[in-house]
Design a protein around this motif. Structure first.
Motif, mmCIF file in Angstrom:
data_model
loop_
_atom_site.group_PDB
_atom_site.id
_atom_site.type_symbol
_atom_site.label_atom_id
_atom_site.label_comp_id
_atom_site.label_asym_id
_atom_site.label_seq_id
_atom_site.Cartn_x
_atom_site.Cartn_y
_atom_site.Cartn_z
ATOM 1 N N ALA A 81 -13.271 -3.550 -1.355
ATOM 2 C CA ALA A 81 -12.525 -3.304 -0.115
ATOM 3 C C ALA A 81 -11.066 -3.741 -0.214
ATOM 4 C CB ALA A 81 -13.231 -3.984 1.053
ATOM 5 N N PRO A 82 -10.749 -5.019 -0.568
ATOM 6 C CA PRO A 82 -9.322 -5.389 -0.677
ATOM 7 C C PRO A 82 -8.615 -4.693 -1.841
ATOM 8 C CG PRO A 82 -10.727 -7.193 -1.378
ATOM 9 C CD PRO A 82 -11.629 -6.176 -0.754
ATOM 10 N N ALA A 83 -9.360 -4.356 -2.903
ATOM 11 C CA ALA A 83 -8.732 -3.664 -4.026
ATOM 12 C C ALA A 83 -8.350 -2.228 -3.665
ATOM 13 C CB ALA A 83 -9.668 -3.668 -5.231
ATOM 14 N N LEU A 84 -9.093 -1.624 -2.746
ATOM 15 C CA LEU A 84 -8.842 -0.240 -2.344
ATOM 16 C C LEU A 84 -7.722 -0.119 -1.307
ATOM 17 C CD1 LEU A 84 -9.875 2.754 -2.390
ATOM 18 C CD2 LEU A 84 -11.418 2.112 -0.534
ATOM 19 N N THR A 85 -7.543 -1.123 -0.492
ATOM 20 C CA THR A 85 -6.635 -1.029 0.659
ATOM 21 C C THR A 85 -5.172 -0.792 0.294
ATOM 22 O OG1 THR A 85 -8.142 -2.520 1.838
ATOM 23 C CG2 THR A 85 -5.960 -2.185 2.794
ATOM 24 N N PRO A 86 -4.586 -1.401 -0.752
ATOM 25 C CA PRO A 86 -3.155 -1.170 -1.034
ATOM 26 C C PRO A 86 -2.795 0.281 -1.308
ATOM 27 C CG PRO A 86 -3.941 -3.076 -2.255
ATOM 28 C CD PRO A 86 -5.142 -2.414 -1.669
ATOM 29 N N SER A 87 -3.773 1.126 -1.600
ATOM 30 C CA SER A 87 -3.459 2.524 -1.886
ATOM 31 C C SER A 87 -2.984 3.281 -0.654
ATOM 32 C CB SER A 87 -4.679 3.225 -2.487
ATOM 33 O OG SER A 87 -5.764 3.223 -1.572
ATOM 34 N N PHE A 88 -3.255 2.750 0.544
ATOM 35 C CA PHE A 88 -2.828 3.459 1.762
ATOM 36 C C PHE A 88 -2.295 2.526 2.842
ATOM 37 C CE2 PHE A 88 -7.424 2.696 1.879
ATOM 38 C CZ PHE A 88 -7.557 1.938 3.033
ATOM 39 N N ALA A 89 -2.250 1.208 2.591
ATOM 40 C CA ALA A 89 -1.801 0.274 3.613
ATOM 41 C C ALA A 89 -0.854 -0.750 3.009
ATOM 42 C CB ALA A 89 -2.996 -0.416 4.270
ATOM 43 N N GLY A 90 -0.174 -1.487 3.879
ATOM 44 C CA GLY A 90 0.781 -2.488 3.459
ATOM 45 C C GLY A 90 0.144 -3.845 3.226
ATOM 46 N N PRO A 91 0.967 -4.863 2.925
ATOM 47 C CA PRO A 91 0.422 -6.191 2.594
ATOM 48 C C PRO A 91 -0.313 -6.856 3.751
ATOM 49 C CG PRO A 91 2.829 -6.234 2.751
ATOM 50 C CD PRO A 91 2.426 -4.804 2.772
ATOM 51 N N ARG A 92 0.132 -6.646 4.993
ATOM 52 C CA ARG A 92 -0.547 -7.303 6.111
ATOM 53 C C ARG A 92 -1.967 -6.775 6.285
ATOM 54 N NH1 ARG A 92 4.010 -7.682 10.967
ATOM 55 N NH2 ARG A 92 5.481 -9.006 9.823
ATOM 56 N N THR A 93 -2.111 -5.462 6.271
ATOM 57 C CA THR A 93 -3.453 -4.876 6.393
ATOM 58 C C THR A 93 -4.314 -5.255 5.207
ATOM 59 O OG1 THR A 93 -2.506 -3.012 7.614
ATOM 60 C CG2 THR A 93 -4.715 -2.715 6.699
ATOM 61 N N THR A 94 -3.712 -5.283 4.010
ATOM 62 C CA THR A 94 -4.470 -5.678 2.812
ATOM 63 C C THR A 94 -4.952 -7.119 2.940
ATOM 64 O OG1 THR A 94 -3.154 -4.163 1.469
ATOM 65 C CG2 THR A 94 -4.358 -5.897 0.315
ATOM 66 N N GLY A 95 -4.089 -8.008 3.460
ATOM 67 C CA GLY A 95 -4.499 -9.396 3.658
ATOM 68 C C GLY A 95 -5.624 -9.513 4.669
ATOM 69 N N LEU A 96 -5.582 -8.693 5.737
ATOM 70 C CA LEU A 96 -6.646 -8.721 6.744
ATOM 71 C C LEU A 96 -7.978 -8.273 6.135
ATOM 72 C CD1 LEU A 96 -7.642 -8.967 9.642
ATOM 73 C CD2 LEU A 96 -6.875 -6.618 10.038
ATOM 74 N N ILE A 97 -7.955 -7.202 5.341
ATOM 75 C CA ILE A 97 -9.196 -6.733 4.700
ATOM 76 C C ILE A 97 -9.715 -7.777 3.729
ATOM 77 C CG2 ILE A 97 -10.183 -4.951 3.223
ATOM 78 C CD1 ILE A 97 -9.559 -4.057 6.076
ATOM 79 N N GLY A 98 -8.808 -8.441 2.994
ATOM 80 C CA GLY A 98 -9.246 -9.503 2.082
ATOM 81 C C GLY A 98 -9.900 -10.648 2.821
#
Length: 408
Positions: A51-68
């Protein structure tokens, strides 16, 4: 574009990105639910890193941090419900997902910063292009005009190649040139060359005089700004073209620049014979050092101007681009269509990337301006004749036919 269309255009990417965020969230919920429903000896928690590895492909650092954070929380919940939260295995899993999440957040932040810097460089390049390379008109005087610029550097849209056009009282003058070097570092010399041409095109009666004036400007600029380690190595080639509104000829003065291609109404492609002078900046020259070449340029003919970045483009086998041979395949194409064919064919020949900047200008001679000038001259004579024959008004002198004839 209306304000509503702009708002819709902004909302669509926003909706797509937020819809994609649901994918890693759903993945975390699914993995957690399945892991809690299967036997304890089957471990699905490591799959949470997807999940966190996939998120940067379409979202920014804040959303990636939230998913992580959600992935770490899911792992903690699973460990707590299984009653082994304090075990070494669970602690290693939680720390691993946390470290990976922090890593992808940092990566996402660096990527966004790089994108912002690239966007800024591109905006500067676009501004420089608008200032230096003014868009050429589609019709000027007796000519239909089309232009094409292909920059060798991805982040630049302008470099050492240049073109400009000016309409004087009775002719159209065109400059195409190539400054040594490519990309953004060559903009300084290109700006000097363009400025000197635009100023001098309306002041000098002949192309050799104009070429000498432009070269003086280039020489002064190089004397003031050329680094000592590059002394004598910076120069510019240029081709000056003059096409009269009424006379069906083209006049040219070249300074070390490749000759143009003439596509005649008979669909033949020829290279006009020119007498070149040395490139600008090599040595001081005067009007007498530049030759004036004149050749026929009939209605329906097309003149293709280009820089050496076109003919020196190589394919995977090191072969140069055969411009004259390829142009002969599209003899009936208009200026825009011709440049479209060349662009597509040139990029295919060079593998989609050029090693040097390339510029092309296509000039198609029409009959509209020549005929309109002839018609205007006839109308002028008719008006003079009617004026001469008309009785004078009270208080105004009466012109006799003889006076009208002498004035004409």
């Amino acid at each position: 574009m209306s304000p509503w269309q702009s708002l819709v255009g902004l909302r669509q990417p926003w909706k797509r990105s937020h819809a994609l965020v649901l994918l890693p969230i759903a993945l975390i919920v699914l993995i957690t639910a399945v892991d809690l429903s299967i036997p304890e000896y089957i471990y699905l928690e490591p799959a949470l890193v997807i999940a966190p590895a996939l998120t940067p492909s379409f979202a920014g650092p804040r959303t990636t941090g939230l998913i992580g954070a959600l992935a770490v929380a899911a792992n903690v919940i699973i460990s707590y419900l299984f009653g082994n939260l304090g075990s070494l295995y669970r602690i290693v899993q939680i720390v691993t997902i946390f470290v990976l999440s922090v890593t992808v957040v940092v990566y996402s932040a660096l990527r966004d910063r790089g994108r912002a810097q690239l966007a800024q460089v591109r905006s500067v390049a676009e501004a420089a292009q608008r200032v230096l390379l003014w868009p050429l008109p589609e019709q000027i005087g007796p000519l239909k005009v089309a232009s094409l610029y292909l920059a060798a550097e991805d982040e630049a849209q302008i470099g050492g190649d240049l073109y400009a056009v000016a309409h004087t009282d009775d002719a159209v003058r065109i400059l195409i040139g190539d400054v040594r070097g490519k990309g953004l570092p060559a903009i300084g010399e290109a700006a000097v060359l363009l400025g000197a041409f635009r100023e001098g095109a309306h002041r000098h009666a002949s192309l050799p005089e104009l070429a000498a004036t432009v070269e003086q400007s280039v020489t002064r600029y190089l004397a003031d700004s050329e680094p000592l380690e590059e002394a004598g190595e910076r120069f510019a080639t240029a081709l000056l073209v003059e096409i009269p509104d009424a006379d069906l000829v083209a006049r040219m003065t070249t300074c070390g620049h490749p000759p143009p291609l003439l596509i005649s109404t008979g669909h033949s492609v020829t290279v006009p014979s020119l007498h070149p002078a040395p490139p600008m900046g090599v040595g001081r020259t005067g009007p007498g050092d530049h030759s004036l070449d004149v050749f026929s340029f009939e209605p329906g003919d097309t003149l293709l101007l280009y820089t050496d970045g076109v003919i020196e483009a190589r394919d995977t086998h090191g072969r140069f681009y055969p411009l004259a041979e390829r142009v002969a395949q599209w003899p009936q194409a208009g200026p825009e269509s011709l440049l479209h064919h060349i662009r597509r064919d040139l990029l295919a020949h060079s593998g989609g990337r050029l090693d040097d900047d390339a510029a092309l200008v296509a000039l198609h001679r029409t009959t509209r301006n020549v005929r309109s000038r002839a018609k205007a001259a006839v109308d002028h004579l008719h008006r003079n004749s009617r004026t001469a024959a008309r009785p004078g008004r009270a208080g105004a002198p009466t012109r006799t036919p003889t006076a009208a004839h002498n004035d004409g």
